[in-house]
Design an enzyme around this catalytic site. Structure first.
Site, mmCIF file in Angstrom:
data_model
loop_
_atom_site.group_PDB
_atom_site.id
_atom_site.type_symbol
_atom_site.label_atom_id
_atom_site.label_comp_id
_atom_site.label_asym_id
_atom_site.label_seq_id
_atom_site.Cartn_x
_atom_site.Cartn_y
_atom_site.Cartn_z
ATOM 1 N N LYS A 58 0.764 -1.106 -0.025
ATOM 2 C CA LYS A 58 -0.075 0.057 0.066
ATOM 3 C C LYS A 58 0.975 1.321 -0.169
ATOM 4 C CE LYS A 58 -2.457 -2.734 -0.870
ATOM 5 N NZ LYS A 58 -2.332 -4.172 -0.517
ATOM 6 N N GLY A 190 -4.175 -12.223 -10.307
ATOM 7 C CA GLY A 190 -4.877 -12.117 -9.076
ATOM 8 C C GLY A 190 -4.586 -10.828 -8.356
ATOM 9 N N ILE A 192 -2.634 -9.729 -5.820
ATOM 10 C CA ILE A 192 -1.308 -9.411 -5.979
ATOM 11 C C ILE A 192 -0.543 -9.020 -7.219
ATOM 12 C CG2 ILE A 192 1.155 -10.118 -5.077
ATOM 13 C CD1 ILE A 192 -0.113 -11.584 -2.803
ATOM 14 N N GLU A 211 -2.100 -14.691 -17.245
ATOM 15 C CA GLU A 211 -3.080 -15.410 -16.458
ATOM 16 C C GLU A 211 -3.504 -16.585 -17.135
ATOM 17 O OE1 GLU A 211 -4.508 -15.265 -13.155
ATOM 18 O OE2 GLU A 211 -5.290 -17.082 -13.929
ATOM 19 N N ALA A 276 3.333 -14.452 -9.444
ATOM 20 C CA ALA A 276 2.326 -13.874 -8.368
ATOM 21 C C ALA A 276 1.142 -14.746 -8.455
ATOM 22 C CB ALA A 276 2.016 -12.616 -8.297
ATOM 23 N N ARG A 279 -0.517 -18.153 -3.079
ATOM 24 C CA ARG A 279 0.285 -18.450 -1.680
ATOM 25 C C ARG A 279 -0.195 -19.723 -1.158
ATOM 26 N NH1 ARG A 279 3.071 -14.229 0.375
ATOM 27 N NH2 ARG A 279 3.043 -15.041 2.262
ATOM 28 N N ASP A 319 -3.771 -17.519 7.417
ATOM 29 C CA ASP A 319 -3.481 -18.032 6.284
ATOM 30 C C ASP A 319 -3.059 -19.756 6.249
ATOM 31 O OD1 ASP A 319 -3.651 -15.340 5.149
ATOM 32 O OD2 ASP A 319 -1.671 -15.405 4.341
ATOM 33 N N ALA A 327 -5.510 -10.308 5.768
ATOM 34 C CA ALA A 327 -4.935 -9.786 7.093
ATOM 35 C C ALA A 327 -6.152 -10.103 8.241
ATOM 36 C CB ALA A 327 -4.324 -8.481 7.130
ATOM 37 N N HIS A 451 -24.323 14.847 1.794
ATOM 38 C CA HIS A 451 -24.186 15.395 0.724
ATOM 39 C C HIS A 451 -22.994 16.441 0.547
ATOM 40 C CE1 HIS A 451 -24.757 16.697 -3.593
ATOM 41 N NE2 HIS A 451 -24.895 17.889 -2.967
HETATM 42 P P1 FAD Z 1 1.614 -14.019 8.155
HETATM 43 O O1 FAD Z 1 1.326 -12.718 8.280
HETATM 44 O O2 FAD Z 1 2.091 -14.893 7.300
HETATM 45 O O3 FAD Z 1 2.595 -14.180 9.588
HETATM 46 C C1 FAD Z 1 2.984 -15.724 9.973
HETATM 47 C C2 FAD Z 1 4.372 -15.393 10.687
HETATM 48 O O4 FAD Z 1 4.692 -16.575 11.220
HETATM 49 C C3 FAD Z 1 5.518 -14.948 9.624
HETATM 50 O O5 FAD Z 1 5.967 -13.706 10.144
HETATM 51 C C4 FAD Z 1 6.431 -16.289 9.840
HETATM 52 O O6 FAD Z 1 7.837 -15.811 9.889
HETATM 53 C C5 FAD Z 1 6.053 -16.728 11.209
HETATM 54 N N1 FAD Z 1 6.410 -18.271 11.224
HETATM 55 C C6 FAD Z 1 6.253 -19.110 10.303
HETATM 56 N N2 FAD Z 1 6.428 -20.500 10.962
HETATM 57 C C7 FAD Z 1 6.975 -20.147 11.988
HETATM 58 C C8 FAD Z 1 7.599 -20.774 12.925
HETATM 59 N N3 FAD Z 1 7.672 -22.352 12.807
HETATM 60 N N4 FAD Z 1 8.138 -20.443 14.092
HETATM 61 C C9 FAD Z 1 7.991 -19.184 14.279
HETATM 62 N N5 FAD Z 1 7.598 -18.190 13.345
HETATM 63 C C10 FAD Z 1 6.747 -18.775 12.163
HETATM 64 N N6 FAD Z 1 -4.350 -8.893 3.264
HETATM 65 C C11 FAD Z 1 -5.057 -8.165 3.239
HETATM 66 O O7 FAD Z 1 -5.896 -8.254 4.130
HETATM 67 N N7 FAD Z 1 -5.003 -6.778 2.975
HETATM 68 C C12 FAD Z 1 -3.981 -6.413 1.933
HETATM 69 O O8 FAD Z 1 -4.103 -5.563 1.374
HETATM 70 C C13 FAD Z 1 -3.108 -7.531 1.588
HETATM 71 N N8 FAD Z 1 -2.240 -7.146 0.740
HETATM 72 C C14 FAD Z 1 -1.019 -8.053 0.626
HETATM 73 C C15 FAD Z 1 -0.011 -7.935 -0.239
HETATM 74 C C16 FAD Z 1 0.928 -8.707 -0.551
HETATM 75 C C17 FAD Z 1 2.043 -8.307 -1.407
HETATM 76 C C18 FAD Z 1 1.153 -9.988 0.397
HETATM 77 C C19 FAD Z 1 1.872 -10.919 -0.075
HETATM 78 C C20 FAD Z 1 -0.046 -10.355 1.015
HETATM 79 C C21 FAD Z 1 -1.108 -9.434 1.305
HETATM 80 N N9 FAD Z 1 -2.213 -9.817 2.055
HETATM 81 C C22 FAD Z 1 -3.069 -8.727 2.295
HETATM 82 C C23 FAD Z 1 -2.325 -10.968 2.745
HETATM 83 C C24 FAD Z 1 -2.019 -10.821 4.405
HETATM 84 O O9 FAD Z 1 -0.702 -10.546 4.227
HETATM 85 C C25 FAD Z 1 -2.165 -12.160 4.833
HETATM 86 O O10 FAD Z 1 -3.398 -12.605 4.608
HETATM 87 C C26 FAD Z 1 -1.786 -12.136 6.258
HETATM 88 O O11 FAD Z 1 -0.312 -11.543 6.683
HETATM 89 C C27 FAD Z 1 -1.971 -13.580 6.977
HETATM 90 O O12 FAD Z 1 -1.758 -13.288 8.394
HETATM 91 P P2 FAD Z 1 -1.043 -14.400 9.243
HETATM 92 O O13 FAD Z 1 -0.952 -13.761 10.802
HETATM 93 O O14 FAD Z 1 -1.996 -15.680 9.146
HETATM 94 O O15 FAD Z 1 0.370 -15.033 8.690
HETATM 95 P P1 AMP Z 2 -4.119 -15.500 -6.625
HETATM 96 O O1 AMP Z 2 -4.150 -16.938 -6.069
HETATM 97 O O2 AMP Z 2 -5.374 -14.608 -6.730
HETATM 98 O O3 AMP Z 2 -2.908 -14.943 -6.242
HETATM 99 O O4 AMP Z 2 -3.856 -15.419 -8.286
HETATM 100 C C1 AMP Z 2 -2.832 -16.257 -8.777
HETATM 101 C C2 AMP Z 2 -3.264 -16.463 -10.329
HETATM 102 O O5 AMP Z 2 -2.143 -17.288 -10.953
HETATM 103 C C3 AMP Z 2 -4.404 -17.600 -10.411
HETATM 104 O O6 AMP Z 2 -5.534 -17.155 -10.953
HETATM 105 C C4 AMP Z 2 -3.754 -18.552 -11.137
HETATM 106 O O7 AMP Z 2 -4.760 -19.034 -12.362
HETATM 107 C C5 AMP Z 2 -2.445 -17.939 -12.122
HETATM 108 N N1 AMP Z 2 -1.537 -18.854 -12.389
HETATM 109 C C6 AMP Z 2 -0.801 -19.997 -11.751
HETATM 110 N N2 AMP Z 2 -0.182 -20.564 -12.601
HETATM 111 C C7 AMP Z 2 0.025 -19.718 -13.624
HETATM 112 C C8 AMP Z 2 0.781 -19.990 -14.836
HETATM 113 N N3 AMP Z 2 1.799 -20.943 -15.096
HETATM 114 N N4 AMP Z 2 0.426 -19.265 -15.912
HETATM 115 C C9 AMP Z 2 -0.361 -18.265 -15.813
HETATM 116 N N5 AMP Z 2 -0.967 -17.939 -14.689
HETATM 117 C C10 AMP Z 2 -0.790 -19.056 -13.777
#
Ligand code: FAD
Ligand code: AMP
Length: 478
Positions: A58, A190, A192, A211, A276, A279, A319, A327, A451
């Site tokens: 962001k 997607g 990201i 895609e 991308a 995940r 996640d 998040a 408004h």
């Molecule tokens: P995480 O945030 O993944 O945290 C888990 C933590 O656990 C990590 O720091 C990791 O190091 C730690 N960990 C893992 N295994 C171990 C272990 N065995 N011992 C100790 N530590 C460990 N979501 C939104 O809602 N809005 C957004 O705008 C958004 N933008 C995003 C943009 C990007 C580029 C990405 C990659 C993700 C985005 N997300 C967004 C998704 C969001 O970041 C995740 O859904 C969220 O962080 C999940 O939270 P979590 O606590 O489940 O796990």
């Molecule tokens: P998201 O899971 O929302 O982050 O989106 C990831 C996207 O990547 C999905 O829509 C998948 O269909 C796409 N994708 C995965 N593998 C491939 C590939 N080999 N070529 C093109 N797109 C892909």
């Protein structure tokens, strides 16, 4: 030596740190294990979200939006700007500063609440014991009344495009380019892919998104998805659907990407490629073989609706478990797990989890799309309204997109709101509250909206469900 806690949380992302704080608020002794090092090499809380996800993306979206505004969109206001220039390392450094401030803030909260932050790796053993290995490799065993697994997710790797962290990067690498690629390829349209594509396109890259799927943003309403695709294409994102990447190779400082679409095999060269493609949950190293926690068929930790795993006293959230990887969903599950531990009976309302894509304009949705509602056998009525005639949107030269309500025709209940438009991520919360309270569309129709605000589009969309929108000539009136 064994140390004992009421709650041990493994993972300090939004799910884990909120769980830890809530547990401390309820008077429990809490340790949160987090192994992550920040970009500066120091231990960092906040997980994916604060370090390499929501927040840094962001920050870059905001900076790049300002750059594009200053470069191309101020003349319409009578403001002529000359000599706009870009300092990418400074832009990226600002992002890093925002990340540092926020991750440091979580560390302060932990101190304030007395949460013990154990810096290193956690592993669940049998019998609610946790093995903790600190960053120097020293091992210690902890026991806990309750364990919350919050290890989050990591980027999916695909063998056809192996990340080398230089030319071929994942979402983390794409937050740290030190110069704007001339041509940028992205695999995956997607959330990201679209957000990072928007950042680098605004800063001057020619962006091609490949895609594999035929349908653009399948999780949102078809009408909104179609409009979004058109708008992003107009902005210059070259999104190619049904294009499956089959190979990516670095040749002479270029990434040569092979892909197949309906007309056959093709190839494109890029300066950089972002992979991308989704995940996956982080379960490696987290679970001892005999710990008893079951995974589902997609290798997410299997949980019930209150995030209990197959082992009594062990919860999993965010996640790591089923549902959207967001998040705020992780945060609410973290709090829910702790409330369950405290003997309360909370429930996350999974029907009101909001999705947002932070492009400009934003795309946001809550509840069902028209197709999803129909697939559930519901009789639906819909209403939409455009930002093009909204006074506030026009006043700020930001009048693209529309809002669409999906309503149960039998009960008049709001089922969903899908929005493409300025501030859509904020606007959509109005429907989240409506759905949570079981509101009818008539409830929204009868309310007074200020408004001139963007929220008036939400009001007009609600009115239009029954042919009553004022700033549109509607044929069907009730
Ligand atoms: P995480 O945030 O993944 O945290 C888990 C933590 O656990 C990590 O720091 C990791 O190091 C730690 N960990 C893992 N295994 C171990 C272990 N065995 N011992 C100790 N530590 C460990 N979501 C939104 O809602 N809005 C957004 O705008 C958004 N933008 C995003 C943009 C990007 C580029 C990405 C990659 C993700 C985005 N997300 C967004 C998704 C969001 O970041 C995740 O859904 C969220 O962080 C999940 O939270 P979590 O606590 O489940 O796990
Ligand atoms: P998201 O899971 O929302 O982050 O989106 C990831 C996207 O990547 C999905 O829509 C998948 O269909 C796409 N994708 C995965 N593998 C491939 C590939 N080999 N070529 C093109 N797109 C892909």
């Amino acid at each position: 030596m064994t140390t004992s806690y009421d709650v041990v949380v493994i993972g300090g992302g939004p799910g884990g740190y909120e769980a830890a704080i809530r547990a401390a608020q309820l008077g429990m002794s809490v340790a949160c294990i987090e192994r992550r090092l920040g970009k500066d090499g120091k231990p960092a809380l906040g997980g994916t979200c604060l370090n390499v996800g929501c927040i840094p993306s962001k920050a870059l979206l905001d900076s790049s939006y300002r750059y594009e505004e200053a470069s191309h969109h101020l003349a319409v206001h009578g403001i002529d700007v000359q000599g706009v220039s870009l300092d990418v390392p400074r832009l990226v450094a600002r992002k890093d500063q925002v990340v540092r401030q926020l991750t440091g803030g979580i560390a302060q909260l932990f101190k304030g609440y007395g949460v013990t932050w154990l810096q290193g790796q956690g592993r669940l053993l049998a019998g609610r014991r946790v093995q903790f290995t600190d960053l120097a490799g020293q091992e210690q065993e902890l026991t806990a009344q309750h364990v919350i697994l919050a290890a989050g997710s990591e980027p999916v790797r695909i063998p056809v495009a192996v990340v080398d962290d230089e030319r071929i990067v994942d979402s983390t690498g794409a937050l740290d380019f030190q110069e704007v690629p001339r041509r940028l390829g992205i695999i995956g349209a997607g959330v990201i892919g679209l957000e990072l594509g928007s950042v680098w396109r605004r800063l001057g890259a020619e962006v091609v998104i490949l895609e594999a799927q035929p349908e653009f943003l399948p999780m949102i309403d078809r009408q909104i998805a179609k409009e979004t695709q058109k708008l992003l294409a107009k902005q210059g994102l070259d999104i190619r659907m049904k294009a499956r990447v089959t190979a990516a190779k670095v040749v002479d400082a270029q990434v040569v990407v092979g892909y197949e679409d309906e007309s056959g095999s093709k190839s494109e060269s890029f300066d950089r490629l972002i992979v991308a493609v989704g995940r996956r949950p982080v379960t490696e190293g987290l679970l001892a073989a005999d710990c008893g926690v079951e995974l589902d068929e997609r290798r997410f930790v299997h949980v019930d609706s209150q995030c209990r795993t197959s082992v009594p006293g062990v919860f999993a959230i965010g996640d790591l478990v089923r549902g959207p990887m967001l998040a705020h969903k992780a945060m609410e599950e973290g709090v829910m797990a702790v409330e369950v531990i405290a003997g309360h009976s909370p429930q996350v309302n999974y029907d009101t989890i909001i999705g947002v894509i932070y492009t400009h304009p934003e795309v946001a949705w809550v509840g069902l799309s028209e197709d999803q509602a129909k697939a559930q056998g519901l009789q639906v009525k819909v209403g939409s309204f455009s930002f093009a005639v909204n006074g506030r949107a026009l006043a700020s030269n930001d009048a693209q997109g529309l809002a669409k309500f999906i309503v149960d025709a039998k009960t008049d209940r709001v089922l969903g709101l899908h929005v493409l438009g300025p501030q859509a991520g904020d606007l959509v919360h109005q429907a989240m509250i409506a759905i949570e309270f079981g509101a009818s569309i008539e409830d929204l129709q009868l309310m007074t909206f200020a408004h001139p605000t963007l929220s008036e589009v939400i009001h007009e969309a609600a009115l239009s469900v029954d042919g009553r929108a004022i700033h549109a000539v509607q044929k069907r009136r009730q």
